[in-house]
Design an enzyme around this catalytic site. Structure first.
Site, PDB file in Angstrom:
ATOM      1  N   CYS A  71      87.799  27.922  26.622  1.00 25.66           N
ATOM      2  CA  CYS A  71      89.041  27.099  25.915  1.00 25.66           C
ATOM      3  C   CYS A  71      90.508  27.426  26.432  1.00 25.66           C
ATOM      4  O   CYS A  71      91.284  26.324  26.813  1.00 25.66           O
ATOM      5  CB  CYS A  71      88.850  27.152  24.405  1.00 25.66           C
ATOM      6  N   HIS A 121      90.000  29.752  18.855  1.00 21.79           N
ATOM      7  CA  HIS A 121      89.751  28.712  19.874  1.00 21.79           C
ATOM      8  C   HIS A 121      91.016  28.005  19.908  1.00 21.79           C
ATOM      9  O   HIS A 121      91.719  28.030  18.991  1.00 21.79           O
ATOM     10  CB  HIS A 121      88.808  27.988  19.005  1.00 21.79           C
ATOM     11  N   HIS A 133      89.431  19.650  24.564  1.00 25.52           N
ATOM     12  CA  HIS A 133      89.108  21.111  24.650  1.00 25.52           C
ATOM     13  C   HIS A 133      87.858  21.333  25.099  1.00 25.52           C
ATOM     14  O   HIS A 133      87.180  20.371  25.666  1.00 25.52           O
ATOM     15  CB  HIS A 133      89.441  21.784  23.112  1.00 25.52           C
TER      16      HIS A 133
END
Length: 157
Positions: A71, A121, A133
């Site tokens: 990520c 994240h 993402h």
């Protein structure tokens, strides 16, 4: 958009003869309030385009591109290509951004997912409640709806 594509709108502003003269003389038209696409593109909009161009790239923990990403590797890579430097992890990236409210978020801002004070994240806000993402092992870079309210937003300085 080429200069010739802008001629019709300029005819309304500058008059037909002036616009045609400008187009014939310079090959490109420069007028107040009109920026070329390159000049108008911000690092955030460039980073968003770069992230989107990586659609389908596989997730790999610790990867920072150009073909595999985790990520924060995707956000780091996208902003680096857009001319901005970010640290490596999602938490470090959160600490380096200007924190903004959800109502002030813009496409290209970073979306940080958190549990309490722990940032776990990150993705790039794409507008309309969605982000680009690289989600998890076995998945790929994709556009997805933000699925929780436990997010913070950051603008890259």
């Amino acid at each position: 958009m080429t200069a010739l594509n802008r001629v019709p709108s300029l005819m309304v502003r500058a008059g037909t003869a002036s616009a045609l003269t400008l187009a014939a003389v310079g090959g490109s038209i420069v007028a107040p309030g009109l920026a070329s696409e390159a000049e108008a593109a911000t690092p955030a909009s460039k980073a968003l385009r770069i992230a989107a161009s990586k659609k389908g790239s596989p997730y790999r923990w610790g990867a920072t591109g150009p073909n595999r990403f985790d990520c924060s590797g995707l956000t780091l890579y996208s902003y680096k290509k857009a001319g901005k430097k970010l640290p490596r992890t999602a938490a470090q990236q959160y600490n380096k951004t200007r924190h903004i409210s959800a109502k002030n978020r813009k496409a290209g801002d970073l979306v940080f997912f958190h549990s309490g004070s722990y940032v776990y994240h990150v993705g790039i806000y794409a507008g309309k409640g969605k982000l680009w993402h690289s989600p998890k092992t076995g998945d790929v870079v994709k556009l997805q709806k933000i699925w929780t309210r436990s997010v913070w937003y950051g603008r890259v300085k």
